[in-house]
Write a protein that holds these residues in place. Structure first.
Motif, PDB file in Angstrom:
ATOM      1  N   ILE A  77     -13.409  25.673  14.802  1.00  0.00           N
ATOM      2  CA  ILE A  77     -11.994  25.859  14.719  1.00  0.00           C
ATOM      3  C   ILE A  77     -11.784  24.506  13.963  1.00  0.00           C
ATOM      4  CG2 ILE A  77      -9.956  25.852  15.865  1.00  0.00           C
ATOM      5  CD1 ILE A  77     -11.164  26.823  18.560  1.00  0.00           C
ATOM      6  N   ASP A  78     -10.709  24.814  12.952  1.00  0.00           N
ATOM      7  CA  ASP A  78     -10.322  23.796  12.030  1.00  0.00           C
ATOM      8  C   ASP A  78      -9.018  23.186  12.730  1.00  0.00           C
ATOM      9  OD1 ASP A  78      -9.533  22.112  10.332  1.00  0.00           O
ATOM     10  OD2 ASP A  78      -9.249  23.705   8.642  1.00  0.00           O
ATOM     11  N   PHE A  79      -9.366  21.876  13.128  1.00  0.00           N
ATOM     12  CA  PHE A  79      -8.099  21.299  13.878  1.00  0.00           C
ATOM     13  C   PHE A  79      -7.459  20.098  12.916  1.00  0.00           C
ATOM     14  CE2 PHE A  79     -10.914  21.845  17.755  1.00  0.00           C
ATOM     15  CZ  PHE A  79      -9.951  22.615  18.354  1.00  0.00           C
ATOM     16  N   THR A  80      -7.458  20.248  11.619  1.00  0.00           N
ATOM     17  CA  THR A  80      -6.914  19.414  10.660  1.00  0.00           C
ATOM     18  C   THR A  80      -5.398  19.161  10.885  1.00  0.00           C
ATOM     19  OG1 THR A  80      -8.379  19.955   9.094  1.00  0.00           O
ATOM     20  CG2 THR A  80      -6.246  19.142   8.262  1.00  0.00           C
ATOM     21  N   ALA A  81      -4.495  20.393  11.180  1.00  0.00           N
ATOM     22  CA  ALA A  81      -3.186  20.472  11.360  1.00  0.00           C
ATOM     23  C   ALA A  81      -2.924  19.927  12.860  1.00  0.00           C
ATOM     24  CB  ALA A  81      -2.852  21.926  11.482  1.00  0.00           C
ATOM     25  N   MET A  82      -3.739  19.895  13.801  1.00  0.00           N
ATOM     26  CA  MET A  82      -3.624  19.340  15.121  1.00  0.00           C
ATOM     27  C   MET A  82      -3.695  17.853  15.079  1.00  0.00           C
ATOM     28  SD  MET A  82      -2.907  19.935  18.290  1.00  0.00           S
ATOM     29  CE  MET A  82      -3.664  21.315  19.021  1.00  0.00           C
ATOM     30  N   TYR A  83      -4.715  17.317  14.543  1.00  0.00           N
ATOM     31  CA  TYR A  83      -4.689  15.989  14.078  1.00  0.00           C
ATOM     32  C   TYR A  83      -3.794  15.280  13.356  1.00  0.00           C
ATOM     33  CZ  TYR A  83      -9.511  15.398  16.171  1.00  0.00           C
ATOM     34  OH  TYR A  83     -10.566  15.748  17.128  1.00  0.00           O
ATOM     35  N   ALA A  84      -3.240  15.874  12.230  1.00  0.00           N
ATOM     36  CA  ALA A  84      -2.220  15.540  11.330  1.00  0.00           C
ATOM     37  C   ALA A  84      -0.853  15.745  12.094  1.00  0.00           C
ATOM     38  CB  ALA A  84      -2.039  16.426  10.224  1.00  0.00           C
ATOM     39  N   SER A  85      -0.686  16.490  12.848  1.00  0.00           N
ATOM     40  CA  SER A  85       0.446  16.440  13.810  1.00  0.00           C
ATOM     41  C   SER A  85       0.490  15.250  14.728  1.00  0.00           C
ATOM     42  CB  SER A  85       0.672  17.719  14.534  1.00  0.00           C
ATOM     43  OG  SER A  85       0.822  18.875  13.648  1.00  0.00           O
ATOM     44  N   HIS A  86      -0.414  14.988  15.343  1.00  0.00           N
ATOM     45  CA  HIS A  86      -0.730  13.863  16.470  1.00  0.00           C
ATOM     46  C   HIS A  86      -0.365  12.696  15.561  1.00  0.00           C
ATOM     47  CE1 HIS A  86      -3.418  15.912  19.640  1.00  0.00           C
ATOM     48  NE2 HIS A  86      -2.263  16.555  19.517  1.00  0.00           N
ATOM     49  N   ASP A  87      -0.906  12.436  14.377  1.00  0.00           N
ATOM     50  CA  ASP A  87      -0.629  11.226  13.548  1.00  0.00           C
ATOM     51  C   ASP A  87       0.638  10.917  13.116  1.00  0.00           C
ATOM     52  OD1 ASP A  87      -3.460  10.657  13.780  1.00  0.00           O
ATOM     53  OD2 ASP A  87      -3.953  11.361  11.815  1.00  0.00           O
ATOM     54  N   ALA A  88       1.434  12.181  12.974  1.00  0.00           N
ATOM     55  CA  ALA A  88       3.051  12.105  12.689  1.00  0.00           C
ATOM     56  C   ALA A  88       3.747  11.707  13.724  1.00  0.00           C
ATOM     57  CB  ALA A  88       3.396  13.531  12.180  1.00  0.00           C
ATOM     58  N   PHE A  89       3.260  12.355  14.973  1.00  0.00           N
ATOM     59  CA  PHE A  89       4.237  11.670  16.182  1.00  0.00           C
ATOM     60  C   PHE A  89       3.923  10.240  16.485  1.00  0.00           C
ATOM     61  CE2 PHE A  89       2.970  16.422  18.008  1.00  0.00           C
ATOM     62  CZ  PHE A  89       4.249  16.550  17.606  1.00  0.00           C
ATOM     63  N   ARG A  90       2.683   9.834  16.153  1.00  0.00           N
ATOM     64  CA  ARG A  90       2.456   8.191  16.391  1.00  0.00           C
ATOM     65  C   ARG A  90       2.960   7.374  15.324  1.00  0.00           C
ATOM     66  NH1 ARG A  90      -3.474  10.487  17.091  1.00  0.00           N
ATOM     67  NH2 ARG A  90      -4.015   9.738  19.116  1.00  0.00           N
ATOM     68  N   ARG A  91       3.174   7.889  14.026  1.00  0.00           N
ATOM     69  CA  ARG A  91       3.790   7.269  12.938  1.00  0.00           C
ATOM     70  C   ARG A  91       5.276   7.360  13.334  1.00  0.00           C
ATOM     71  NH1 ARG A  91       4.554  11.603   9.014  1.00  0.00           N
ATOM     72  NH2 ARG A  91       6.417  11.830  10.449  1.00  0.00           N
TER      73      ARG A  91
END
Length: 209
Positions: free
Chosen positions: A9-23
């Protein structure tokens, strides 16, 4: 016949969303420290942050965790992890409400509330990344993941996507930005480059961050 469970499963979008929340929470913390918490840009940034987080968590609670739960029936440790995911969501919600009220009132406890929210959300995201995503990789198929992302797309709609996509990559390192955009369908990349990024910038989210 290819076994779809062997495909990663490609979790690229999940990790990117998490990083955006942190940012975004970093930007909120900086705005509070700089005395800009009451400005329209910060308020707009906060409203978008809470909107994106609500969509993300609602999709997990309704379309992701139940699917995982079905696959790990009879596995107490994995079921306990899913209980933790849901409980962590429930602890975040009152903190969001408290920060929202404190922002409106410019209350003196705002800095402490922002720190509490930042720590609680970051702990949850890390727990999800370290434990829940590997479990999902083990028991779900790419089709299961596609059903989850499809639910988010339906909720966002085209108008929502026009904010979501440039929001995710706002300020991201070039390699992370490219990885996220390359995971998107080609028409999305074109729309983002020609229209969405400019519209997003004009919103002025977070103001001078």
């Amino acid at each position: 016949m290819t076994d779809t469970r062997t495909k990663k499963i490609d979790f690229t979008a999940m990790y990117a969303s998490h990083d955006a929340f942190r940012r975004d929470l970093e930007r909120l913390g900086k705005a509070v420290a700089d005395g800009r918490a009451g400005t329209p840009g910060v308020r707009a940034g906060w409203d978008n942050f809470t909107h994106q987080l609500h969509i993300h968590h609602t999709a997990e609670d309704s379309g992701l965790w139940p699917r995982v739960r079905d696959r790990v029936a009879g596995r107490p440790r994995d079921l306990a992890l899913l209980d933790d995911m849901e409980a962590e969501h429930s602890r975040i919600d009152p903190l969001l409400a408290a920060v929202d009220t404190a922002l409106q009132d410019q209350a003196p406890e705002l800095p402490d509330l922002v720190r509490a929210l930042t720590a609680t959300l970051d702990d949850h995201l890390k727990h999800e990344e370290d434990s829940a995503l590997p479990l999902m990789q083990d028991v779900l198929t790419p089709a299961d993941r596609a059903a989850f992302t499809g639910r988010i797309r339906e909720t966002q709609g085209l108008r929502g996507a026009a904010v979501f996509v440039p929001w995710v990559v706002d300020g991201a390192p070039e390699t992370d930005r490219a990885a996220f955009l390359n995971a998107m369908p080609p028409p999305v990349r074109v729309l983002n480059r020609l229209f969405w990024e400019g519209g997003y910038r004009r919103k002025g989210l977070w103001g001078d961050h």
